[in-house]
Design a protein around this motif. Structure first.
Motif, PDB file in Angstrom:
ATOM      1  N   VAL A   1       0.894  -1.190   0.028  1.00 49.22           N
ATOM      2  CA  VAL A   1       0.061   0.015   0.033  1.00 49.22           C
ATOM      3  C   VAL A   1       0.892   1.135   0.006  1.00 49.22           C
ATOM      4  O   VAL A   1       2.016   1.268   0.508  1.00 49.22           O
ATOM      5  CB  VAL A   1      -0.921  -0.068   1.153  1.00 49.22           C
ATOM      6  CG1 VAL A   1      -0.401   0.133   2.347  1.00 49.22           C
ATOM      7  CG2 VAL A   1      -2.184   1.268   1.310  1.00 49.22           C
ATOM      8  N   ASP A   2       0.318   2.233  -0.463  1.00 48.13           N
ATOM      9  CA  ASP A   2       1.056   3.691  -0.633  1.00 48.13           C
ATOM     10  C   ASP A   2       2.547   3.640  -1.550  1.00 48.13           C
ATOM     11  O   ASP A   2       3.393   4.120  -1.089  1.00 48.13           O
ATOM     12  CB  ASP A   2       1.478   3.967   0.506  1.00 48.13           C
ATOM     13  CG  ASP A   2       0.000   4.699   1.265  1.00 48.13           C
ATOM     14  OD1 ASP A   2      -0.802   5.069   0.779  1.00 48.13           O
ATOM     15  OD2 ASP A   2      -0.022   4.597   2.622  1.00 48.13           O
ATOM     16  N   SER A   3       2.378   2.741  -2.663  1.00 51.18           N
ATOM     17  CA  SER A   3       3.637   2.624  -3.287  1.00 51.18           C
ATOM     18  C   SER A   3       3.005   3.113  -4.810  1.00 51.18           C
ATOM     19  O   SER A   3       1.990   3.206  -5.308  1.00 51.18           O
ATOM     20  CB  SER A   3       4.078   1.284  -3.690  1.00 51.18           C
ATOM     21  OG  SER A   3       4.327   0.511  -2.286  1.00 51.18           O
ATOM     22  N   ILE A   4       3.974   3.800  -5.225  1.00 56.89           N
ATOM     23  CA  ILE A   4       3.985   4.221  -6.849  1.00 56.89           C
ATOM     24  C   ILE A   4       3.942   3.048  -7.836  1.00 56.89           C
ATOM     25  O   ILE A   4       5.084   2.147  -7.590  1.00 56.89           O
ATOM     26  CB  ILE A   4       4.938   5.370  -7.095  1.00 56.89           C
ATOM     27  CG1 ILE A   4       4.742   6.576  -6.397  1.00 56.89           C
ATOM     28  CG2 ILE A   4       4.775   5.614  -8.816  1.00 56.89           C
ATOM     29  CD1 ILE A   4       5.801   7.559  -6.660  1.00 56.89           C
ATOM     30  N   ILE A   5       3.109   2.832  -8.263  1.00 54.04           N
ATOM     31  CA  ILE A   5       3.237   1.512  -9.399  1.00 54.04           C
ATOM     32  C   ILE A   5       4.047   1.904 -10.638  1.00 54.04           C
ATOM     33  O   ILE A   5       4.172   2.858 -11.142  1.00 54.04           O
ATOM     34  CB  ILE A   5       1.595   1.566  -9.980  1.00 54.04           C
ATOM     35  CG1 ILE A   5       0.602   1.438  -8.822  1.00 54.04           C
ATOM     36  CG2 ILE A   5       1.698   0.186 -10.994  1.00 54.04           C
ATOM     37  CD1 ILE A   5       0.731   0.350  -8.091  1.00 54.04           C
ATOM     38  N   LYS A   6       4.688   0.846 -10.944  1.00 53.79           N
ATOM     39  CA  LYS A   6       5.608   0.952 -11.825  1.00 53.79           C
ATOM     40  C   LYS A   6       5.345   0.220 -13.204  1.00 53.79           C
ATOM     41  O   LYS A   6       4.279  -0.723 -12.980  1.00 53.79           O
ATOM     42  CB  LYS A   6       6.935   0.268 -11.648  1.00 53.79           C
ATOM     43  CG  LYS A   6       7.757   0.849 -10.151  1.00 53.79           C
ATOM     44  CD  LYS A   6       9.231   0.374  -9.919  1.00 53.79           C
ATOM     45  CE  LYS A   6       9.651   0.984  -8.932  1.00 53.79           C
ATOM     46  NZ  LYS A   6      10.987   0.468  -8.555  1.00 53.79           N
TER      47      LYS A   6
END
Length: 343
Positions: free
Chosen positions: A333-338
């Motif tokens: 959670v709260d990660s930038i999607i790559k």
């Protein structure tokens, strides 16, 4: 383009500011001198006066009075007019401190007297626009002319322009509404664009409103010149004080004119100054829940938040592109999607 000494007047150059003394000096030579120094200190390029020879320009009886005059016009002029010798002194002061001297004649004789003292150029008032013998006589002198266009119709402007162009005299036009003071709702500033497109010469605004607002707007519309009446005290008696600006306003005008000139550009690019803002102001696609490998990206587990994406990270504008696609890996959670995490 018109060249006046070191000053170049065109849409590509900083607008030329003309400070109009009119009769606001009350006929006091010392006040006129102070007006020159004030105009220079405020950052204007030009100080303008008027040269009247009453018997040459009007019948002294039965001249109608407009609402801004309490005395007959001839009396106002006689009480405030300077001699040609005084004009020479005013011109010398302008030359000494580095501001252009300009003077409006109101008769052919007055124009010839000004020509004899080697004025660099002429400015004609709106009332003289249709005085073809007068316009022709000045145009024949071959010096640049700035012509005001108040109280006129387009075909009248065209007739005057043709007379001046016949003599190949450098010309600039001033859009003008001859009301004192002028209400904002009749200023019709877009007519500046009409004049610019039609004649392809420098066009400015001779502004009789009681503030600097319309003058600044005119610069944004492409005005190459701004003329404003100037006074040290708007409450003094006389026909022009109410339609003039004071010293504080004049200083703001010169600053504002330059600022609006600098802001005229029409390109839309990302400027270097904006790039550091992009780093935090744009958004990326982010996880709002823990996502497992092979989970489908939906509105329930991804959203868009700052900061801006870097490298392989998915920008907010691609949010819809990855909806309903699968995740290649576990994502906290709260990660930038790559992009590399999207099938």
């Amino acid at each position: 383009m018109i060249k006046i000494g070191k000053n170049k007047i065109s849409i590509k150059h900083r607008p030329y500011i003309i400070v109009e003394a009119c009769v606001n000096h009350q006929g006091n030579f010392n006040i006129a001198k102070k007006m020159i120094y004030a105009a220079k200190d405020a950052g204007a390029q030009c100080m303008k006066f008027q040269h009247h020879i009453v018997k040459e320009e009007m019948l002294e009886k039965n001249i109608p009075k407009s609402s801004n005059f309490k005395k007959p016009l001839s009396k106002v002029i006689e009480d405030t007019n300077f001699s040609i010798k005084q004009h020479i002194k005013l011109k010398n002061i302008c030359t000494k401190i580095g501001i252009d001297y300009l003077c409006t004649p109101f008769s052919i004789k007055a124009a010839k007297e000004l020509n004899k003292i080697n004025v660099k150029f002429f400015k004609t008032g709106s009332g003289e626009l249709t005085n073809f013998p007068f316009i022709d006589a000045i145009a024949r002198l071959g010096k640049p002319m700035i012509v005001s266009t108040g109280m006129s119709l387009p075909h009248e402007i065209d007739e005057t322009v043709k007379i001046i162009k016949k003599h190949k005299t450098p010309l600039g036009l001033m859009h003008c509404i001859s009301a004192y003071p002028c209400p904002y709702e009749i200023m019709n500033l877009d007519f500046i664009n009409y004049l610019s497109k039609k004649y392809k010469i420098p066009v400015g605004l001779s502004d009789h409103t009681p503030s600097i607002y319309n003058a600044l707007g005119a610069v944004s519309l492409g005005a190459s010149m701004i003329e404003k009446h100037f006074t040290f005290n708007k409450n003094l008696p006389g026909p022009d004080h109410k339609s003039s600006i004071n010293l504080k306003e004049l200083k703001e005008l010169t600053k504002g004119v330059h600022a609006n000139f600098l802001a005229r550009g029409s390109k839309k690019i990302i400027f270097p100054q904006e790039k550091q803002i992009i780093a935090w102001a744009r958004e990326s696609v982010v996880s709002i829940k823990n996502i497992k490998k092979n989970d489908i990206f939906t509105r329930n587990n991804i959203s868009t938040k700052r900061p801006s994406p870097k490298g392989d990270e998915v920008p907010a504008k691609d949010f819809f592109k990855i909806l309903d696609k699968k995740s290649k890996s576990n994502i906290e959670v709260d990660s930038i999607i790559k992009k590399s995490q999207v099938t």
